[in-house]
Enzyme design. Structure first.
Site, PDB file in Angstrom:
ATOM      1  N   ASP A 538      10.550 -11.951   5.393  1.00  0.00           N
ATOM      2  CA  ASP A 538      10.956 -11.047   4.146  1.00  0.00           C
ATOM      3  C   ASP A 538      10.574  -9.656   4.496  1.00  0.00           C
ATOM      4  O   ASP A 538       9.777  -9.563   5.407  1.00  0.00           O
ATOM      5  CB  ASP A 538      10.313 -11.960   2.920  1.00  0.00           C
ATOM      6  N   GLU A 541      12.836  -4.643   6.119  1.00  0.00           N
ATOM      7  CA  GLU A 541      13.483  -3.472   5.807  1.00  0.00           C
ATOM      8  C   GLU A 541      12.974  -2.515   6.822  1.00  0.00           C
ATOM      9  O   GLU A 541      13.616  -1.587   7.420  1.00  0.00           O
ATOM     10  CB  GLU A 541      13.882  -2.912   4.437  1.00  0.00           C
ATOM     11  N   ASP A 614      16.577  -9.947  -3.769  1.00  0.00           N
ATOM     12  CA  ASP A 614      16.124 -10.324  -5.215  1.00  0.00           C
ATOM     13  C   ASP A 614      17.218 -10.471  -6.299  1.00  0.00           C
ATOM     14  O   ASP A 614      17.160  -9.321  -6.943  1.00  0.00           O
ATOM     15  CB  ASP A 614      14.913  -9.565  -5.240  1.00  0.00           C
TER      16      ASP A 614
END
Ligand SMILES: *[C@@H]1O[C@H](CO)[C@@H](O)[C@H](O)[C@H]1NC(C)=O
Ligand SMILES: *[C@@H]1O[C@H](CO)[C@@H](O)[C@H](O)[C@H]1NC(C)=O
Length: 978
Positions: A538, A541, A614
């Site tokens: 996760d 980015e 999300d």
């Protein structure tokens, strides 16, 4: 997962932490996007606009095999600057166009393609360029009707097919590669303009002003807008290299629809962003970012970026893979219903565009897969149901969740642990207060042949008692500040953190070593895991709470001296790649990894699964999730899903039930929830909701053979697992904008997930003159040659799911607690006859976890049903070995000539049988059902009804052959005499 809970916010970040749309740039807040759009408006307003980029004809050179041509390109505005052009055509007709500044102040970022590409593509040696006075051309293709024309003045690249323009680069003259310059040299040039030696020869103030502007102003604009420094919110980007952006128009004069460039929460057929009736005002943005509570209808960037676009018409499909590693923005316009313009703006990097000529949709998928790879064939269990939550808080919690699933007979394959398993968010390190016995806990899960997935994020807590951080520091593989020396520090879940630079080759073996379950000479390794501990990446980015746009400063330095801005969108893929390799290689022989990623780039499909981040527990997010997963499938990344239930919020039971029905028709099926939400595991639902969800999840397990076969096809051909209408019926214009129903692989299953509150019926589009059977009620619906809408029941317990006439669907219908427990289960064949009385289907199976299929350990069957003669009412059903029927098509590199139908895997399922055959739409009641070569009548029941060949609607006739005693892997033939 994102978003600090209130308590964490206060503890970690004294300043208010509220991520909102204003945390992310609009085009007008990004200097290069502003400049690119301004360039485009100047071009529109100026009838005399002409691209200043020209090919120096005298510089054109062909490689010795004449397959590659290079030339010097000049901008007439900056005659002292040289650009090198390189155009080549690959074996499969893909055209690669590259342009770079040559001999400039520094090298532009030129490595994006090398991370995305599977391998360096082979240049065709059959295709030859011919050089004319004003252009270079090549003609090729199976029908010799594909032509590439590179015009000199101005520079323009056109791909034609059958004389029709398919793709045009720089046709509108928006190409602009901002060459490197210094602030001083620009200032000096301005000075010279302002004080010309001859003096100004007019008193007209307007004319004076015009003459004092740089002579490049008509093209580049009058000001140095955002060239040297930019500030966004409180963040200043010092841009030490000045302006270096790239603008390029790529037009499709004969294609009215474009698809792809995930990830955006929008429709599949991309709405326009420019022109008078533009649907959006902002261009599509590609900048991997952790966007809190993202909008359900927006061009804002999200967690991943795949710069691959398909343009489609009823005549042809073409594709563009634009290998950009930096932030990018794309404007889409539609000058007429049948033509599309696109304008690509990127912050840095060379021009490196791959033109995929198609001409069929399948060709485009194959061409893209040859460039960036096909999706990896997942482990079979990874297609089961994944149960996640932020967080299952202890070993006991995990055990009791598993127990409840089993008590309620709800199938599940994987339990997930979010960040709270890790002591102080030091990934790999268990919080022993809550998880005193991680290996024992995992073994309890393994007892039902289930797996665990735990999170490993890229931020490393900067403390000495964290061996991962300590070793990364020692071997010096952390991302650097702009000085290129000191390690960058930012804030994330673990507080003050550092990030590994996965572009640094020194990090590769080290990272992989961390995952080894046995010490193999590694300084530190993960003893508290088992080979059934899989990984979730996760925040890659990367998400950095105190960084610009919740990410990393663009001036940070990576391996090779590149700035973070150059490779931002690729960064997350490398982390995913290496983690997947680590999981694969922790055993010998290797086993298929499972690693979920949030951030992704072109090529990420080779490494695992992704999810849409999300999402919110709203109907809008449920609906757009379907479109986003479809867009990812178009982008080559089939193994995609949206969190069931929505990450934020507390979905009411109706919404949760519908969301499960959406989820089971996604390639990746996971339920997940934010730490502040109420528990919502399916066993907590009241009746009738609980039973409906149980049935829905069981349906997914029933259909695992369909999903696995579709994945195997995707892994070989690059065709997506989910196929929207324009992919399945590329000539049916009425289907081009449909993105709320789709087909699963080549199975013939058509689903329309219900994403509306209080729905009791749904409209479903049938694209052809064919019978479609309701999967559950066996109602036969009829489409029409020009397409037809039907209305079908869609109460909460109903899923609009159809089998296209002509399909054979293999299923396994014994409910089990987890998918590995189904290994020896028998199959059902559902034969949906088409109007001519025929059908076909495929089944691919292997051990589902190792790589032995690459050595030929698999079975690949074709089932067909045919009508023996035009007037006959009988049906012959055949089982054939497809692995030797389709010579020439290699399966995962296995030459089929060497395929042995008695391979190890086949032997391991030698006893697996077909336990039931269901034939929908039989024209008449059978007289006998026998196996060819067998003597005994099979047992069967027949319920009369509508036949496939009738032009009628109504409940179809159903023939059920019970326990036909047929092997799933042998050749056989059954004759239904009627
Ligand atoms: C990523 O994966 C590919 C395999 O597809 C591999 O060849 C390549 O070296 C990997 N990249 C890195 C940075 O490890
Ligand atoms: C089907 O319904 C959709 C949505 O109402 C409509 O746009 C479309 O034109 C209809 N198609 C046909 C063939 O009737």
């Amino acid at each position: 997962m994102r978003v600090l809970s209130a308590a964490l916010v206060l503890a970690a970040l004294p300043t208010a932490f509220a991520v909102k749309a204003h945390d992310f740039k609009t085009c007008s807040q990004a200097g290069f996007c502003r400049r690119g759009r301004a360039l485009s408006s100047r071009a529109k307003e100026n009838p005399a606009w002409r691209s200043p980029y020209v090919i120096d004809a005298s510089s054109v050179a062909l490689s010795s095999d004449q397959a590659v041509f290079t030339a010097v390109v000049k901008s007439q505005l900056y005659p002292e600057v040289n650009f090198g052009l390189d155009v080549r055509i690959h074996d499969d007709g893909v055209v690669r166009v590259r342009m770079d500044e040559v001999g400039g102040l520094r090298q532009r970022y030129n490595e994006a393609a090398s991370w995305a590409l599977l391998e360096e593509p082979k240049v065709s040696n059959a295709i030859q360029w011919t050089v004319a006075k004003d252009s270079v051309r090549a003609k090729y293709g199976p029908k010799n009707d594909v032509e590439v024309v590179v015009a000199f003045e101005p520079l323009k690249v056109t791909l034609l097919q059958g004389g029709k323009e398919q793709v045009v680069l720089n046709g509108r003259g928006l190409l602009h590669m901002e060459h490197f310059r210094t602030k001083e040299s620009v200032a000096k040039a301005r000075e010279e303009v302002a004080n010309p030696e001859e003096g100004l020869d007019t008193d007209d103030s307007q004319a004076v002003m015009e003459q004092t502007l740089p002579r490049t102003a008509w093209f580049e604009g009058e000001t140095e807008d955002g060239w040297w420094e930019e500030t966004f919110n409180s963040f200043t980007d010092n841009k030490p290299r000045g302006p270096e952006s790239l603008s390029l128009d790529i037009d499709f004069p004969n294609h009215g629809h474009v698809y792809g460039i995930p990830q955006h929460a929008t429709r599949l057929s991309l709405p326009t962003t420019t022109g008078e009736d533009a649907y959006y005002t902002e261009p599509y943005r590609l900048f991997n970012a952790d966007v809190f509570e993202y909008l359900a209808d927006s061009t804002m960037s999200l967690y991943g970026s795949i710069p691959f676009l398909q343009a489609h018409s009823a005549e042809s499909t073409v594709g563009i893979f634009n290998a950009i590693g930096s932030e990018a923005w794309i404007d889409i316009g539609r000058p007429s219903p049948k033509s599309t313009t696109t304008h690509w703006l990127s912050e840095t990097g060379i021009l490196d565009v791959f033109i995929l000529p198609g001409p069929t949709i399948a060709d485009v998928f194959a061409q893209y897969a040859r460039l960036t790879g096909t999706p990896a064939l997942p482990a079979h269990w990874a297609l089961g149901y994944h149960q996640c939550r932020w967080n299952y808080i202890s070993s006991e919690d995990v055990r009791s969740v598993q127990k409840r699933f089993d008590e309620e007979d709800i199938p599940v394959d994987v339990f997930w642990l979010d960040i709270e398993y890790a002591e102080d968010h030091k990934y790999f390190m268990w919080d022993h207060k809550l998880f005193p016995d991680p290996v024992e806990m995992t073994k309890d899960v393994e007892a039902i042949e289930r797996k665990m997935v735990v999170i490993v994020d890229p931020h490393l807590k900067r403390v000495d008692d964290y061996p991962v951080y300590k070793e990364a520091t020692e071997i010096d593989v952390l991302v650097k500040l702009k000085d290129g020396q000191s390690n960058y520090e930012g804030w994330c879940w673990s507080g003050s953190s550092a990030w590994v630079d996965y572009f640094n080759p020194k990090s590769w073996d080290w990272w992989k070593g961390l995952f080894k379950v046995d010490s193999q000479g590694n300084s530190w390794h993960w003893v508290e895991s088992t080979v059934n501990t899989y990984i979730w990446n996760d925040m890659n980015e990367p998400s950095i709470f105190n960084g610009p746009e919740i990410s990393m400063p663009r001036e940070n330095i990576h391996h090779g001296g590149w700035e973070h801005r150059d490779l931002h969108n690729i960064n997350g893929m490398l982390f995913h790649n290496l983690t997947a390799q680590a999981v694969k290689e922790r055993t010998d022989p290797p086993r298929r990894p499972f690693v979920l990623t949030r951030s992704f780039y072109a090529g990420s499909q080779r490494f695992g699964a992704m999810w849409t981040g999300d999402n919110l527990g709203t109907w809008e997010h449920m609906a757009v999730g379907v479109k986003m997963v479809l867009a990812n499938n178009i982008g080559g990344f089939s193994f995609a899903g949206s969190d069931v239930g929505g990450f934020f919020g507390n979905p009411e039971p109706e919404m949760l039930v519908r969301w499960y029905a959406v989820g089971i028709f996604s390639p990746f099926l996971r339920a997940h929830a934010h730490i502040d939400t109420k528990r919502r595991e399916p066993y907590l639902l009241d009746e009738p909701y609980k039973s409906i969800v149980r049935d829905i999840l069981r349906l997914r397990y029933t259909m695992l053979p369909v999903w696995y076969t579709a994945f195997r096809e995707a892994s070989v051909t690059g065709l997506p697992v989910l196929r929207p209408h324009y992919v399945a019926f590329p000539h049916d214009e009425a289907g081009f904008a449909i993105d709320d129903q789709y087909f699963v692989g080549s199975s013939g299953l058509l689903v329309k997930p219900v994403t509306r509150k209080s729905a009791t019926e749904e409209t479903v589009y049938l694209p052809e003159d064919q019978v479609y059977y309701d999967y559950f009620s066996h109602h036969a619906y009829r489409g029409a040659a020009k397409g037809k809408n039907i209305t079908v029941p869609a109460e909460l317990h109903q899923i609009p799911l159809f089998i296209r006439g002509g399909s054979i669907v293999p299923t396994r219908e014994r409910p089990r607690r987890s998918s590995p427990l189904m290994k020896q289960d028998p199959f059902t064949l559902r034969i949906a006859l088409d109007q001519d009385g025929n059908a076909r289907g495929e089944l691919y199976l292997d051990d589902g976890e190792t790589y032995s299929h690459e050595k030929g350990d698999f079975i690949w069957r074709e089932y067909t049903a045919t009508r023996p003669g035009k007037k006959s009412r009988s049906v012959r059903i055949h089982s054939r070995n497809l692995a030797t029927q389709k010579p020439g098509e290699a399966v995962d590199g296995v030459a089929l000539a060497t395929y042995d139908s008695a391979n190890d895997f086949a032997r391991s399922i030698a006893g697996v049988r077909i336990e039931k055959i269901v034939i929908l739409g039989m024209p008449a009641k059978p007289v006998t059902v026998t196996k060819v070569g067998g003597k005994t009548q099979m047992e069967w029941t027949f319920t009369p009804g509508v036949a496939a060949s009738d032009k009628k609607e109504g409940t179809a006739s159903v023939l059920v052959i019970k326990d036909p005693k047929l092997s799933v892997l042998m050749d056989w033939e059954v004759i239904v005499h009627a």
